[in-house]
Design a protein around this motif. Structure first.
Motif, PDB file in Angstrom:
ATOM      1  N   THR A 122      -5.864   1.559   3.718  1.00 29.49           N
ATOM      2  CA  THR A 122      -5.543   0.639   4.808  1.00 29.49           C
ATOM      3  C   THR A 122      -5.545  -0.816   4.347  1.00 29.49           C
ATOM      4  OG1 THR A 122      -7.850   0.382   5.520  1.00 29.49           O
ATOM      5  CG2 THR A 122      -6.594   2.224   6.453  1.00 29.49           C
ATOM      6  N   VAL A 123      -4.806  -1.633   5.100  1.00 26.29           N
ATOM      7  CA  VAL A 123      -4.825  -3.086   4.933  1.00 26.29           C
ATOM      8  C   VAL A 123      -4.869  -3.708   6.320  1.00 26.29           C
ATOM      9  CG1 VAL A 123      -3.640  -3.163   2.707  1.00 26.29           C
ATOM     10  CG2 VAL A 123      -2.304  -3.171   4.820  1.00 26.29           C
ATOM     11  N   SER A 124      -5.510  -4.872   6.412  1.00 27.43           N
ATOM     12  CA  SER A 124      -5.537  -5.636   7.657  1.00 27.43           C
ATOM     13  C   SER A 124      -4.558  -6.789   7.535  1.00 27.43           C
ATOM     14  CB  SER A 124      -6.949  -6.186   7.920  1.00 27.43           C
ATOM     15  OG  SER A 124      -7.884  -5.135   8.070  1.00 27.43           O
ATOM     16  N   TYR A 125      -3.772  -6.969   8.588  1.00 19.89           N
ATOM     17  CA  TYR A 125      -2.771  -8.034   8.551  1.00 19.89           C
ATOM     18  C   TYR A 125      -2.390  -8.403   9.971  1.00 19.89           C
ATOM     19  CZ  TYR A 125       1.431 -10.632   7.181  1.00 19.89           C
ATOM     20  OH  TYR A 125       2.384 -11.608   6.983  1.00 19.89           O
ATOM     21  N   GLY A 126      -2.436  -9.704  10.252  1.00 21.25           N
ATOM     22  CA  GLY A 126      -2.020 -10.177  11.569  1.00 21.25           C
ATOM     23  C   GLY A 126      -2.844  -9.615  12.706  1.00 21.25           C
ATOM     24  N   GLY A 127      -4.113  -9.315  12.458  1.00 19.16           N
ATOM     25  CA  GLY A 127      -4.977  -8.793  13.507  1.00 19.16           C
ATOM     26  C   GLY A 127      -4.806  -7.311  13.771  1.00 19.16           C
ATOM     27  N   GLN A 128      -4.053  -6.601  12.906  1.00 14.29           N
ATOM     28  CA  GLN A 128      -3.863  -5.177  13.086  1.00 14.29           C
ATOM     29  C   GLN A 128      -4.161  -4.439  11.780  1.00 14.29           C
ATOM     30  OE1 GLN A 128      -0.627  -3.757  15.566  1.00 14.29           O
ATOM     31  NE2 GLN A 128       0.083  -5.854  15.896  1.00 14.29           N
ATOM     32  N   LEU A 129      -4.287  -3.138  11.910  1.00 13.16           N
ATOM     33  CA  LEU A 129      -4.626  -2.295  10.775  1.00 13.16           C
ATOM     34  C   LEU A 129      -3.433  -1.402  10.457  1.00 13.16           C
ATOM     35  CD1 LEU A 129      -7.256  -1.933   9.083  1.00 13.16           C
ATOM     36  CD2 LEU A 129      -7.781   0.031  10.533  1.00 13.16           C
ATOM     37  N   TYR A 130      -3.075  -1.344   9.168  1.00  9.09           N
ATOM     38  CA  TYR A 130      -1.926  -0.559   8.734  1.00  9.09           C
ATOM     39  C   TYR A 130      -2.307   0.329   7.559  1.00  9.09           C
ATOM     40  CZ  TYR A 130       0.712  -4.136  11.275  1.00  9.09           C
ATOM     41  OH  TYR A 130       1.193  -4.982  12.245  1.00  9.09           O
ATOM     42  N   TYR A 131      -1.604   1.462   7.436  1.00  7.78           N
ATOM     43  CA  TYR A 131      -1.597   2.163   6.160  1.00  7.78           C
ATOM     44  C   TYR A 131      -0.740   1.360   5.193  1.00  7.78           C
ATOM     45  CZ  TYR A 131      -3.633   6.515   8.020  1.00  7.78           C
ATOM     46  OH  TYR A 131      -4.465   7.457   8.562  1.00  7.78           O
ATOM     47  N   ASN A 132      -1.134   1.351   3.930  1.00  5.07           N
ATOM     48  CA  ASN A 132      -0.409   0.597   2.904  1.00  5.07           C
ATOM     49  C   ASN A 132       0.801   1.417   2.453  1.00  5.07           C
ATOM     50  OD1 ASN A 132       0.505  -0.760   0.632  1.00  5.07           O
ATOM     51  ND2 ASN A 132      -1.550  -1.293  -0.068  1.00  5.07           N
ATOM     52  N   PRO A 133       2.031   0.973   2.745  1.00  4.16           N
ATOM     53  CA  PRO A 133       3.215   1.763   2.396  1.00  4.16           C
ATOM     54  C   PRO A 133       3.423   1.935   0.897  1.00  4.16           C
ATOM     55  CG  PRO A 133       3.737   0.083   4.053  1.00  4.16           C
ATOM     56  CD  PRO A 133       2.380  -0.240   3.507  1.00  4.16           C
ATOM     57  N   GLY A 134       2.733   1.128   0.080  1.00  5.65           N
ATOM     58  CA  GLY A 134       2.950   1.188  -1.353  1.00  5.65           C
ATOM     59  C   GLY A 134       2.116   2.227  -2.085  1.00  5.65           C
ATOM     60  N   ILE A 135       1.225   2.921  -1.377  1.00  4.48           N
ATOM     61  CA  ILE A 135       0.378   3.931  -2.002  1.00  4.48           C
ATOM     62  C   ILE A 135       1.053   5.297  -1.843  1.00  4.48           C
ATOM     63  CG2 ILE A 135      -1.874   5.063  -1.926  1.00  4.48           C
ATOM     64  CD1 ILE A 135      -3.044   2.450  -0.862  1.00  4.48           C
ATOM     65  N   PRO A 136       1.401   5.963  -2.926  1.00  2.00           N
ATOM     66  CA  PRO A 136       2.111   7.246  -2.808  1.00  2.00           C
ATOM     67  C   PRO A 136       1.377   8.271  -1.960  1.00  2.00           C
ATOM     68  CG  PRO A 136       2.244   6.425  -5.060  1.00  2.00           C
ATOM     69  CD  PRO A 136       1.293   5.517  -4.336  1.00  2.00           C
ATOM     70  N   ALA A 137       0.049   8.319  -2.049  1.00  2.66           N
ATOM     71  CA  ALA A 137      -0.704   9.283  -1.251  1.00  2.66           C
ATOM     72  C   ALA A 137      -0.554   9.011   0.240  1.00  2.66           C
ATOM     73  CB  ALA A 137      -2.179   9.251  -1.646  1.00  2.66           C
ATOM     74  N   VAL A 138      -0.433   7.750   0.616  1.00  6.67           N
ATOM     75  CA  VAL A 138      -0.210   7.395   2.014  1.00  6.67           C
ATOM     76  C   VAL A 138       1.149   7.900   2.471  1.00  6.67           C
ATOM     77  CG1 VAL A 138       0.269   5.454   3.549  1.00  6.67           C
ATOM     78  CG2 VAL A 138      -1.761   5.411   2.096  1.00  6.67           C
ATOM     79  N   ARG A 139       2.163   7.646   1.657  1.00  7.84           N
ATOM     80  CA  ARG A 139       3.506   8.078   2.033  1.00  7.84           C
ATOM     81  C   ARG A 139       3.549   9.595   2.213  1.00  7.84           C
ATOM     82  NH1 ARG A 139       5.939   6.247  -2.024  1.00  7.84           N
ATOM     83  NH2 ARG A 139       6.469   8.170  -3.132  1.00  7.84           N
ATOM     84  N   ALA A 140       2.901  10.325   1.314  1.00  8.01           N
ATOM     85  CA  ALA A 140       2.878  11.786   1.424  1.00  8.01           C
ATOM     86  C   ALA A 140       2.118  12.222   2.673  1.00  8.01           C
ATOM     87  CB  ALA A 140       2.239  12.389   0.176  1.00  8.01           C
TER      88      ALA A 140
END
Length: 614
Positions: A122-140
């Motif tokens: 995860t990454v925090s950005y703009g007051g929200q929490l996201y999965y990091n699209p650049g991590i292959p395991a996340v994409r899978a």
């Protein structure tokens, strides 16, 4: 139309409703879609790394019960798909791939949430929490989470909106530099790497869907601008935010590579907008899909129409309907999506009613996709006139995979011109296939009228079979007469400026429509199917009131042009009042209108008409 669940925008209206209340609300949205003659709903079922079904990957959505992980007591996705298909509405399952939460506190997530067990995703950005699209395991993982619904439920499409990488926050970099250092080898810039990550998500998910269920579509509704021509000669003549550069969405490539089945850009600006002209963007997207198999739908900013704080153009009831009129000059545009359901229902300034009157007066078939083949024609075994209309029964064709049927009605007798089925005025409706036979009742069939009925079969990709045999239903020599009430399905149209009331007991049916007089062309119209040209007596019914209009204009569309008759609606109500006898043409069309264009005071009322051949 989109039905948004995040923050309870549309459905459920709030958290904690009982299953019965949630289900009743959802049925109401489907009823609205049918009323407006839509043929698909796009329902948000994974708004924030959570689920509206018993997912094996992620917790129950907080927008159901108020608590993430809280069991709602039933399977919402199974219920929603079944209810949509019972009405023969397509169900597009709307997922948000990377959004985790509208806050940044991992501890607020359910204890079993994958983001808590894998905080490095995860990454925090703009007051929200996201999965990091650049991590292959996340994409899978996010693909697996979405494919769980694809595999287990009979959805018609996977739908994503514009959220991949988040929209930029001024002066704040998205914190994925460590992931770039680990996974970005071979890319000269972090921007190219980010676009590659999103491209892989689109390409891989499309391939997985097609491998599992080839009939399930992948559709994306991106931000309306790819790039501006000032930056890239392939871009549109616009000067707005560029999704290619700002949020790393190479939408043009997704289309040109055929990774998606449909694209529905959010063209949320008015015609003539100085930075992002609707007309220019529809032109650009039409050219972009040309030469591909990708269907183009336009995402419409229905939420802007009549809303306070919007530009002056959106206070014009004609703006939205003008969008669809403009679309007609681009045959690549095969449909529209309206954001969102609550705004379709609100119908501010009558804008949605204008769209429905101008563009959605008849049912429509969804466009045929690639792959598959049309099933065999069904056999229409009977067409029987009864007290409730004409009931058709048919048998499924002997070959092919039939998912639904289209029912057609042509006035009169004689040989059927094959081109007649391309005329939407002859399409009565569609029916979901079930078993080896089907049935449909034409409740709008007029007594005494002669009709020809035909049925076609459709597969899951909407390939249409040849027509069945013709069944002729004659008028049986009876005098033709038809009553059209303001509630008759397909028989009455009026803008949102016409109110609805059941106050006076002398009404015909459950209610009537009313409007204040004004010098505008805004009639309420009654439509009917007349079996043959000839002389017809036209009568009207209304509840009288001393405060109503003394000279309410009634328009009759005769074979020789429109004529006007006035009615004193202050008196003589609660019965049929003869307007006159007129020469009318055969066919289905608007026959009698009630106009607001009068200088006399008092409400004008539209309740019911009766048309009788003499």
């Amino acid at each position: 139309m989109w039905i948004a669940s995040v923050a309870n925008i549309d459905w459920p209206s709030r958290t904690g409703l009982t299953p019965a209340a949630q289900q009743a609300e959802y049925r109401g949205w489907l009823d609205l879609a049918q009323q407006r003659r839509m043929n698909a709903v796009v329902v948000q079922i994974r708004p924030a790394a959570d689920a509206f079904w018993p997912s094996t990957y992620e917790p129950w959505s907080q927008w159901l019960t108020g608590t993430q992980g809280g069991n709602p007591g039933y399977d919402p996705l199974a219920f929603m798909v079944a209810e949509a298909h019972a009405r023969n509405l397509e169900f597009h399952a709307w997922f948000n791939p990377y959004r985790v939460a509208n806050h940044t506190d991992l501890s607020k997530l359910a204890a079993s949430h994958p983001a808590r067990t894998n905080p490095g995703w995860t990454v925090s950005y703009g007051g929200q929490l996201y999965y990091n699209p650049g991590i292959p395991a996340v994409r899978a993982f996010v693909q697996d989470a979405m494919m769980d619904a694809v595999a287990r439920y009979d959805i018609d499409a996977v739908h994503w909106d514009d959220y991949f990488y988040p929209y930029p926050v001024s002066g704040v970099a998205f914190p994925d530099q460590a992931a770039y250092a680990q996974y970005g080898s071979g890319f000269s810039s972090i921007a190219d790497w980010r676009r590659h990550n999103v491209n892989l998500l689109v390409q891989e998910m499309g391939a997985k869907i097609r491998a599992a269920k080839p009939w399930v579509k992948l559709g994306i509704s991106p931000f309306g601008i790819w790039r501006n021509a000032g930056t890239d000669p392939l871009g549109s003549r616009t000067t707005g935010l560029q999704s290619y550069d700002a949020i790393y969405a190479d939408t043009r490539r997704w289309v040109r590579q055929g990774w998606v089945d449909y694209i529905a850009p959010q063209v949320y600006w008015q015609i003539g907008h100085p930075a992002a002209d609707y007309a220019e963007l529809v032109r650009w997207w039409s050219e972009t899909v040309t030469g591909t198999d990708v269907h183009l739908l336009i995402g419409q900013a229905t939420y802007r129409a009549g809303a306070s704080g919007q530009d002056a153009a959106w206070q014009d009831p004609a703006e939205l309907t003008d969008h669809l009129t403009l679309n007609r000059s681009h045959p690549q545009v095969v449909g529209d999506l309206h954001f969102s359901a609550k705004d379709v229902r609100a119908d501010r300034i009558g804008a949605v009613s204008r769209v429905a009157t101008d563009h959605y007066r008849r049912p429509a078939l969804a466009p045929a996709g690639t792959g598959g083949a049309a099933p065999a024609a069904p056999s229409l075994t009977s067409a029987v006139r009864g007290t409730g209309g004409v009931t058709l029964t048919w048998q499924r064709g002997s070959t092919g995979s039939t998912a639904g049927y289209a029912v057609y009605r042509l006035p009169g007798d004689g040989t059927v011109d094959p081109c007649a089925l391309a005329d939407a005025r002859h399409l009565l409706g569609t029916v979901r296939a079930s078993g080896g036979s089907g049935t449909f009742t034409d409740a709008t069939a007029a007594a005494g009228a002669t009709y020809r009925y035909l049925v076609t079969a459709l597969d899951r990709r909407h390939h249409e079979s040849p027509a069945s045999n013709v069944r002729l239903v004659t008028g049986g020599g009876a005098t033709f007469s038809v009553v059209v009430d303001n509630a008759t399905a397909g028989g009455f149209t009026a803008a949102g400026t016409w109110g609805t009331s059941s106050y006076l007991p002398a009404r015909y049916g459950a209610n009537y429509r009313f409007a204040l007089p004004q010098a505008v062309s805004d009639p309420a119209w009654f439509s009917a199917t007349l079996p043959a040209a000839g002389a017809y007596r036209v009568e009207v019914w209304y509840p009288a009131d001393p405060g109503y209009n003394s000279a309410a204009p009634h328009l009759v569309a005769t074979a020789n042009g429109t004529v006007t008759a006035t009615v004193d609606q202050r008196v003589g109500g609660g019965q049929w009042r003869v307007l006159g006898t007129y020469d009318l043409a055969a066919g289905t069309r608007q026959v009698v209108g009630v106009s607001r264009w009068t200088s006399t005071p008092g409400y004008v009322v539209a309740d019911a008409v009766r048309i009788t051949r003499v």
